[in-house]
Motif scaffolding. Structure first.
Motif, PDB file in Angstrom:
ATOM      1  N   VAL A  62       0.857  -1.191   0.000  1.00 38.99           N
ATOM      2  CA  VAL A  62       0.000   0.000   0.000  1.00 38.99           C
ATOM      3  C   VAL A  62       0.889   1.236   0.000  1.00 38.99           C
ATOM      4  CG1 VAL A  62      -1.810   1.260   1.222  1.00 38.99           C
ATOM      5  CG2 VAL A  62      -1.779  -1.232   1.275  1.00 38.99           C
ATOM      6  N   THR A  63       0.617   2.164  -0.903  1.00 42.07           N
ATOM      7  CA  THR A  63       1.378   3.400  -1.017  1.00 42.07           C
ATOM      8  C   THR A  63       0.508   4.575  -0.568  1.00 42.07           C
ATOM      9  OG1 THR A  63       0.694   3.859  -3.299  1.00 42.07           O
ATOM     10  CG2 THR A  63       2.605   2.417  -2.983  1.00 42.07           C
ATOM     11  N   PRO A  64       1.068   5.759  -0.432  1.00 46.45           N
ATOM     12  CA  PRO A  64       0.261   6.910   0.010  1.00 46.45           C
ATOM     13  C   PRO A  64      -0.885   7.274  -0.915  1.00 46.45           C
ATOM     14  CG  PRO A  64       2.588   7.351   0.349  1.00 46.45           C
ATOM     15  CD  PRO A  64       2.513   6.085  -0.435  1.00 46.45           C
ATOM     16  N   ASP A  65      -0.872   6.780  -2.165  1.00 46.23           N
ATOM     17  CA  ASP A  65      -1.949   7.158  -3.085  1.00 46.23           C
ATOM     18  C   ASP A  65      -2.504   5.992  -3.887  1.00 46.23           C
ATOM     19  OD1 ASP A  65       0.330   8.674  -5.541  1.00 46.23           O
ATOM     20  OD2 ASP A  65       0.322   6.738  -4.512  1.00 46.23           O
ATOM     21  N   GLY A  66      -2.142   4.751  -3.543  1.00 47.44           N
ATOM     22  CA  GLY A  66      -2.644   3.609  -4.286  1.00 47.44           C
ATOM     23  C   GLY A  66      -1.962   2.318  -3.852  1.00 47.44           C
ATOM     24  N   PHE A  67      -1.679   1.441  -4.857  1.00 47.79           N
ATOM     25  CA  PHE A  67      -1.039   0.158  -4.572  1.00 47.79           C
ATOM     26  C   PHE A  67       0.126  -0.052  -5.540  1.00 47.79           C
ATOM     27  CE2 PHE A  67      -5.599  -0.287  -3.700  1.00 47.79           C
ATOM     28  CZ  PHE A  67      -5.568  -0.579  -2.342  1.00 47.79           C
ATOM     29  N   PHE A  68       1.152  -0.747  -5.038  1.00 48.53           N
ATOM     30  CA  PHE A  68       2.284  -1.096  -5.885  1.00 48.53           C
ATOM     31  C   PHE A  68       2.422  -2.607  -5.890  1.00 48.53           C
ATOM     32  CE2 PHE A  68       6.875  -2.019  -6.425  1.00 48.53           C
ATOM     33  CZ  PHE A  68       7.034  -1.512  -7.716  1.00 48.53           C
ATOM     34  N   ILE A  69       2.302  -3.227  -7.069  1.00 55.67           N
ATOM     35  CA  ILE A  69       2.456  -4.674  -7.244  1.00 55.67           C
ATOM     36  C   ILE A  69       3.892  -4.930  -7.676  1.00 55.67           C
ATOM     37  CG2 ILE A  69       1.582  -6.740  -8.353  1.00 55.67           C
ATOM     38  CD1 ILE A  69      -0.574  -5.354  -6.802  1.00 55.67           C
ATOM     39  N   ARG A  70       4.675  -5.551  -6.813  1.00 55.37           N
ATOM     40  CA  ARG A  70       6.088  -5.793  -7.130  1.00 55.37           C
ATOM     41  C   ARG A  70       6.221  -7.060  -7.953  1.00 55.37           C
ATOM     42  NH1 ARG A  70      10.938  -8.063  -5.239  1.00 55.37           N
ATOM     43  NH2 ARG A  70       9.917  -9.211  -3.546  1.00 55.37           N
TER      44      ARG A  70
END
Length: 575
Positions: free
Chosen positions: A147-155
């Motif tokens: 979870v990021t400050p403005d959405g999601f990051f899929i690694r």
């Protein structure tokens, strides 16, 4: 390994009767789980080592193999592995202790059938170093989500990911072509962020393989966009203002709200550590910014979360765990004046995900289990420490369970001068038992020596003994930087427990210890016992006054006398 650790002395498997029999040199309370892919019954023996027992044996057609191993330095493991294509009903597995050292595991007849599938692997051991090369002919591997400050990051690892987004009113589907899921991915991950309730991961049977991520929306009609970046894919809402308005952070994390200590300098205070969303994640909440880090601790076999620049609230503990919880233990301690350490020990069949920073004050550890727990009652026959002593002839006498907290490899709180809670409370508890027995009260001890007993067996001992009262004895702790915090506390859950708490607490104050009051709490042993029950905190091992008292045998005797007098007074008034 503790010097008094037991060993597996012998074992045998009768393939015609589908029965495992094993014995140990000292009493043990097994834990059992049915794990899939492949199907196997895992029996863990806490406080036990292999000894000289044979390590494995091939069996036959339905049951392929029985093998023994050392799961960690404190736990031996027996695995009954079924042949491919065979399954058993976990509800029909019976684990029974003829004595605390003699156990039988009865399996139903294995049948052919399909085993449940799971994204996450079942073993709870720390993951090996992750390979970065994709597998199964795919060019990309989906590793995890953050979870990021403005959405999601899929690694992702491997080749740059190629994604296709399908917008729906209730869910958004994101397909990663030529991609396989890592074994570390949680199949269904609650997030409750930016209008998204959860993320669901699945592997599609396509050629080349496709990994699918479904964003389950709390707010219909929201639109999201995906874009590739270095090392993964960024998912962002098109209407960021609306997403921020819909942002849902979990609240009411702890059944017992922590009493928040005043901040020291710029330290953030850890207020709650609790299982949430059906025990699918462990949440850590603070009153200020935290940036926890995590790693597997090879020495203890646990997952260690370190929170620098933080202190524990005055009254906080890990979540209350049952015998069927996905976690065996959560230990919380103030490692240094400004560092909190949380050690998480997963149960067999439980897979821990990657620690997520949900907000500046909130972190979540995803939990996924693909197994089925099997209830293991305490042994039937009384006699060994760590098991109920049995009440075969009450003769009309009142029965009181005395429960010394912690024990064995679990020291409880460690305080000034290295004093350990488990030693202090055992000394007090044994004296309480002796004093009550001298007054004609029958006593059942959950442990009489330094050994580990889980929470559910403590409750089961009281219920099997048909006890009239349950008294759990503990010692309190806070940060070593708070020596001014001293005093006795008494906890109850039910109204009947409150009446017992008042009598014993008043008696404890007669020792001269400070009064920190009587409080209601949902501790496991209080909620799950049917008789009046209390949990006593006999002082702070971290307190400047209390640590000196608790280390003094003469004071422990006075405290034991006070507790016994309080119990005896309650018995005279109510029985």
């Amino acid at each position: 390994m503790p010097a008094d650790a037991g060993q597996i002395q012998s074992w045998s498997y009768d393939s015609r009767a589908n029965r495992l029999v094993f014995s140990t040199s000292s009493g043990v309370q097994p834990r059992a789980q049915l794990i899939f892919n492949p199907t196997r019954l895992v029996i863990d023996l806490p406080g036990t080592t292999l000894g000289s027992a044979a390590s494995s044996r091939m069996i036959g057609t339905e049951v392929a193999e029985v093998r023994l191993g050392q799961f960690n330095s404190q736990t031996a493991r027996i695995v009954i592995e079924l042949s491919p294509g065979y399954v058993i009903d976990p509800q029909q597995v019976v684990v029974q202790g003829e004595t605390p050292t003699q156990w039988t595991v009865q399996l139903p007849t294995p049948e052919r059938g399909e085993t449940p599938t799971a994204i996450a692997p079942s073993p709870s051991a720390p993951p090996a170093s992750a390979a970065t090369l994709p597998v199964n002919g795919a060019g990309t591997r989906l590793e995890n989500v953050r979870v990021t400050p403005d959405g999601f990051f899929i690694r992702t690892t491997g080749e740059a990911a190629s994604v296709d987004v399908d917008q729906g009113s209730q869910a958004i589907t994101v397909d990663f072509s030529n991609t396989v899921l890592s074994s570390q991915v949680i199949a269904d991950l609650p997030v409750n962020r930016y209008g998204v309730g959860s993320l669901t991961f699945s592997q599609l049977d396509t050629s080349p393989p496709t990994a699918r991520v479904i964003m389950n929306l709390n707010q219909s009609g929201m639109e999201w966009q995906a874009s590739a970046s270095s090392g993964g894919v960024v998912l962002l809402p098109r209407n960021r203002a609306l997403a921020q308005e819909l942002d849902q952070l979990p609240s009411d994390l702890s059944e017992v709200p922590a009493q928040v200590s005043p901040s020291s300098g710029s330290l953030s205070t850890i207020q709650a550590i609790a299982l949430q969303d059906g025990e699918t994640q462990l949440l850590i909440r603070a009153d200020g910014p935290i940036r926890p880090t995590s790693q597997w601790d090879a020495a203890s076999g646990s997952y260690q979360i370190t929170v620098a620049g933080a202190q524990l609230a005055e009254r906080i503990s890990g979540p209350q765990l049952s015998a069927n919880s996905p976690l065996v233990r959560v230990r919380v301690r103030q490692a240094t004046a400004d560092t909190v350490v949380i050690q998480v020990e997963p149960a067999p069949g439980t897979q821990l995900g990657n620690l997520n920073q949900l907000s500046s004050q909130l972190a979540a550890l995803p939990i996924n289990r693909s197994d089925q727990a099997i209830s293991v009652p305490p042994p039937n026959t009384p006699g060994s420490s760590g098991t109920a002593l049995g009440v075969q002839n009450r003769e009309g006498r009142v029965v009181v369970v005395i429960d010394p907290g912690h024990g064995g490899r679990d020291p409880g709180a460690v305080g000034r001068g290295g004093i350990q809670e488990k030693d202090i409370v055992l000394s007090i508890s044994n004296q309480v038992a002796s004093l009550l027995e001298q007054q004609g009260i029958m006593v059942v001890m959950t442990r009489r020596d330094d050994r580990e007993v889980d929470l559910q067996p403590r409750v089961s001992m009281a219920e099997q003994a048909n006890a009239d009262l349950f008294v759990s004895i503990h010692a309190n702790a806070i940060s070593l930087s708070r020596p001014e915090v001293n005093g006795a506390e008494t906890y109850y859950y039910s109204d009947a427990g409150l009446r017992l708490a008042r009598v014993i607490h008043d008696s404890m104050l007669g020792t001269g210890i400070r009064d920190r009051g009587i409080r209601q709490a949902r501790f496991y042993v209080l909620v799950n016992t049917s008789m009046p029950a209390v949990l006593l905190e006999t002082g702070f091992v971290t307190g400047e006054e209390d640590a000196r008292l608790l280390a003094d045998p003469a004071f422990r005797t006075r405290m034991a006398e006070a507790i016994a007098n309080g119990i005896a007074q309650y018995v005279r008034q109510n029985f």
